[in-house]
Motif scaffolding. Structure first.
Motif, PDB file in Angstrom:
ATOM      1  N   ARG A  23      10.012  11.714  -5.136  1.00  0.00           N
ATOM      2  CA  ARG A  23       9.997  11.858  -3.712  1.00  0.00           C
ATOM      3  C   ARG A  23       8.968  11.036  -2.680  1.00  0.00           C
ATOM      4  O   ARG A  23       9.244  10.643  -1.644  1.00  0.00           O
ATOM      5  CB  ARG A  23      10.017  13.540  -3.154  1.00  0.00           C
ATOM      6  N   GLN A  24       7.843  11.119  -3.406  1.00  0.00           N
ATOM      7  CA  GLN A  24       6.844  10.371  -2.723  1.00  0.00           C
ATOM      8  C   GLN A  24       7.228   8.819  -2.799  1.00  0.00           C
ATOM      9  O   GLN A  24       7.141   8.074  -1.751  1.00  0.00           O
ATOM     10  CB  GLN A  24       5.501  10.747  -3.298  1.00  0.00           C
ATOM     11  N   PHE A  25       7.707   8.453  -3.848  1.00  0.00           N
ATOM     12  CA  PHE A  25       8.216   6.968  -3.903  1.00  0.00           C
ATOM     13  C   PHE A  25       9.296   6.767  -2.864  1.00  0.00           C
ATOM     14  O   PHE A  25       9.393   5.660  -2.250  1.00  0.00           O
ATOM     15  CB  PHE A  25       8.367   6.677  -5.245  1.00  0.00           C
ATOM     16  N   ASP A  26      10.222   7.557  -2.483  1.00  0.00           N
ATOM     17  CA  ASP A  26      11.292   7.579  -1.843  1.00  0.00           C
ATOM     18  C   ASP A  26      10.668   7.182  -0.321  1.00  0.00           C
ATOM     19  O   ASP A  26      11.314   6.616   0.364  1.00  0.00           O
ATOM     20  CB  ASP A  26      12.086   8.677  -1.809  1.00  0.00           C
ATOM     21  N   ARG A  27       9.572   8.044  -0.073  1.00  0.00           N
ATOM     22  CA  ARG A  27       9.198   8.049   1.294  1.00  0.00           C
ATOM     23  C   ARG A  27       8.353   6.916   1.747  1.00  0.00           C
ATOM     24  O   ARG A  27       8.439   6.102   2.664  1.00  0.00           O
ATOM     25  CB  ARG A  27       8.312   9.309   1.495  1.00  0.00           C
ATOM     26  N   ASN A  28       7.465   6.419   0.552  1.00  0.00           N
ATOM     27  CA  ASN A  28       6.598   5.384   0.797  1.00  0.00           C
ATOM     28  C   ASN A  28       6.748   3.932   0.236  1.00  0.00           C
ATOM     29  O   ASN A  28       6.254   3.029   0.830  1.00  0.00           O
ATOM     30  CB  ASN A  28       5.132   5.735   0.317  1.00  0.00           C
ATOM     31  N   GLY A  86      -3.777   5.095   1.136  1.00  0.00           N
ATOM     32  CA  GLY A  86      -3.139   4.277   2.378  1.00  0.00           C
ATOM     33  C   GLY A  86      -2.355   5.133   3.045  1.00  0.00           C
ATOM     34  O   GLY A  86      -2.632   6.645   3.301  1.00  0.00           O
ATOM     35  N   GLU A  87      -1.405   4.806   3.616  1.00  0.00           N
ATOM     36  CA  GLU A  87      -0.104   5.332   4.358  1.00  0.00           C
ATOM     37  C   GLU A  87       0.453   6.408   3.472  1.00  0.00           C
ATOM     38  O   GLU A  87       1.260   5.794   2.512  1.00  0.00           O
ATOM     39  CB  GLU A  87       0.863   4.646   5.079  1.00  0.00           C
ATOM     40  N   VAL A  88       0.395   7.723   3.273  1.00  0.00           N
ATOM     41  CA  VAL A  88       1.311   8.470   2.558  1.00  0.00           C
ATOM     42  C   VAL A  88       2.000   9.425   3.465  1.00  0.00           C
ATOM     43  O   VAL A  88       1.394  10.550   4.026  1.00  0.00           O
ATOM     44  CB  VAL A  88       0.107   9.357   1.508  1.00  0.00           C
ATOM     45  N   VAL A  89       3.251   9.227   3.174  1.00  0.00           N
ATOM     46  CA  VAL A  89       3.929  10.254   4.470  1.00  0.00           C
ATOM     47  C   VAL A  89       4.349  11.600   3.703  1.00  0.00           C
ATOM     48  O   VAL A  89       4.657  11.457   2.554  1.00  0.00           O
ATOM     49  CB  VAL A  89       5.320   9.671   4.659  1.00  0.00           C
ATOM     50  N   THR A 124       0.696   1.152   1.629  1.00  0.00           N
ATOM     51  CA  THR A 124       0.711   2.141   0.503  1.00  0.00           C
ATOM     52  C   THR A 124       0.231   1.549  -0.752  1.00  0.00           C
ATOM     53  O   THR A 124       0.768   0.547  -1.029  1.00  0.00           O
ATOM     54  CB  THR A 124       2.072   3.014   0.496  1.00  0.00           C
ATOM     55  N   CYS A 125      -0.606   2.197  -1.366  1.00  0.00           N
ATOM     56  CA  CYS A 125      -0.894   1.834  -2.632  1.00  0.00           C
ATOM     57  C   CYS A 125      -0.817   2.866  -3.549  1.00  0.00           C
ATOM     58  O   CYS A 125      -1.070   4.113  -3.337  1.00  0.00           O
ATOM     59  CB  CYS A 125      -2.749   1.487  -2.689  1.00  0.00           C
ATOM     60  N   ALA A 126      -0.090   2.479  -4.701  1.00  0.00           N
ATOM     61  CA  ALA A 126       0.344   3.674  -5.755  1.00  0.00           C
ATOM     62  C   ALA A 126      -0.228   3.344  -6.915  1.00  0.00           C
ATOM     63  O   ALA A 126       0.179   2.113  -7.553  1.00  0.00           O
ATOM     64  CB  ALA A 126       1.712   3.720  -6.013  1.00  0.00           C
ATOM     65  N   ASP A 127      -1.253   3.851  -7.644  1.00  0.00           N
ATOM     66  CA  ASP A 127      -1.882   3.843  -9.035  1.00  0.00           C
ATOM     67  C   ASP A 127      -1.465   4.385  -9.983  1.00  0.00           C
ATOM     68  O   ASP A 127      -1.429   5.770  -9.809  1.00  0.00           O
ATOM     69  CB  ASP A 127      -3.453   3.660  -8.793  1.00  0.00           C
ATOM     70  N   LEU A 128      -0.970   4.056 -11.201  1.00  0.00           N
ATOM     71  CA  LEU A 128      -0.591   4.697 -12.323  1.00  0.00           C
ATOM     72  C   LEU A 128      -1.737   4.735 -13.258  1.00  0.00           C
ATOM     73  O   LEU A 128      -1.858   3.463 -13.763  1.00  0.00           O
ATOM     74  CB  LEU A 128       0.734   4.143 -12.810  1.00  0.00           C
TER      75      LEU A 128
END
Ligand SMILES: [Zn+2]
Length: 332
Positions: A12-17, A78-81, A162-166
């Protein structure tokens, strides 16, 4: 281990951001360098979560499959909706308790299990990043954008904002659409993906013909998707079911009850970010349970402590390499 609720929250976070945006992809750690290069510059077009796996689609039928395993997590900066379903009317983030009341003053778990920006393995169990590194390195200050790489980042996906780190996944791989279909076909029903009634029939039929112990079947992702060690123990206790009973000897109505309970607990987990498995808590008990894992489970992690129902000592044993907690009296 991140269970199904975490993976659905991440999707869901991926879907938003992320979905709908072009991403810059890299593998700071190097172990996914080729894959990241394939993704780099493409737009993310869709995301799916099934059980414990997430599938992120990019332009031209390229899919990324991620399984967090025991220690994996995604950190967002960053921007996390925020999820609008848990944002309260005044715009602050809220939480919904079991009665559906929105709490304006969210209760966060010290272990970070329901963090808004870091989803996956509880922080204390992660092997790749120490908490101090996470909190200092991922603050998301606009002054240092993109955020500095901290620890072993397998994959970084970066949009303009937005930055997403795995970190620490068991699987991180590219797949074709056919491979994605084949992966998903091997997974048992997921209440948030499949039709719930059909899922119940499928789950019940499989469990009721297996000689395998129900305590093992619940962890088998080809039987039912998304259940891990915590939900397994709690579902069995809630059903007052002995974990060692072969699936085919568990009464039909009990098997169906476990499925329906999973449907309910999973949706609570996705909404609250917690594996909240106790019912009918008072507001004070609910707040305590949100803050501390040990206050929100019936049997999980309670070896040697008295059963909350009958007072018998909760036992722990190894089952398929994982700790299984149960009450020998309530679940006789
Ligand atoms: Zn008991």
């Amino acid at each position: 281990m991140p269970e199904g609720h975490s993976v659905h929250r991440i999707a869901r976070q991926f879907d938003r951001n992320i979905v709908g945006r072009v991403v810059a992809a890299s593998s700071p750690q190097g172990r996914f360098a080729e894959g990241a290069e394939m993704i780099d510059g493409r737009a993310a077009t869709a995301v799916r979560a099934v059980g414990k796996q997430m599938f992120l689609e990019f332009d031209d039928d390229l899919w990324l499959r991620v399984h967090l395993g025991m220690y994996g997590a995604w950190d967002f900066a960053g921007e996390v909706v925020a999820d609008p379903t848990i944002a309260s009317a005044n715009g602050r983030m809220g939480q919904t308790n079991q009665r559906g009341t929105v709490i304006d003053d969210p209760v966060m778990d010290a272990a970070g299990e329901n963090s808004l920006t870091s989803i996956g393995a509880p922080r204390r169990t992660r092997v790749h990043v120490r908490m101090s590194e996470q909190t200092t390195g991922l603050a998301g200050d606009e002054a240092d954008w993109p955020p500095p790489v901290v620890g072993q980042v397998r994959l970084r996906l970066l949009t303009d904002v937005t930055c997403a780190d795995l970190r620490g996944p068991t699987a991180c791989a590219l797949q074709t659409p056919d491979e994605v279909s084949a992966t998903i076909a091997k997974l048992g029903p997921d209440p948030l993906v499949d039709d719930v009634a059909r899922g119940e029939e499928e789950f019940t039929a499989v469990v009721r013909r297996k000689p395998t112990a129900i305590g093992l079947l619940l962890m088998d992702q080809s039987v039912v998707s998304g259940i891990g060690n915590v939900y397994r123990a709690e579902l069995l206790f809630r059903a007052r079911q002995n974990p060692h009973t072969p699936g085919r000897e568990v009464p039909d109505d009990v098997v169906r009850g476990i499925w329906r309970d999973w449907v309910r607990l999973l949706s609570i987990g996705v909404e609250s970010g917690q594996m909240m498995t106790m019912d009918d808590l008072s507001p004070a008990q609910w707040r305590a349970a949100m803050a501390r894992r040990d206050d929100r489970h019936w049997v999980y992690h309670r070896a040697g402590l008295p059963c909350r129902v009958c007072g018998t000592s909760i036992v722990v044993e190894e089952a398929a390499g994982r700790k299984l907690y149960w009450c020998p009296k309530c679940q006789a």
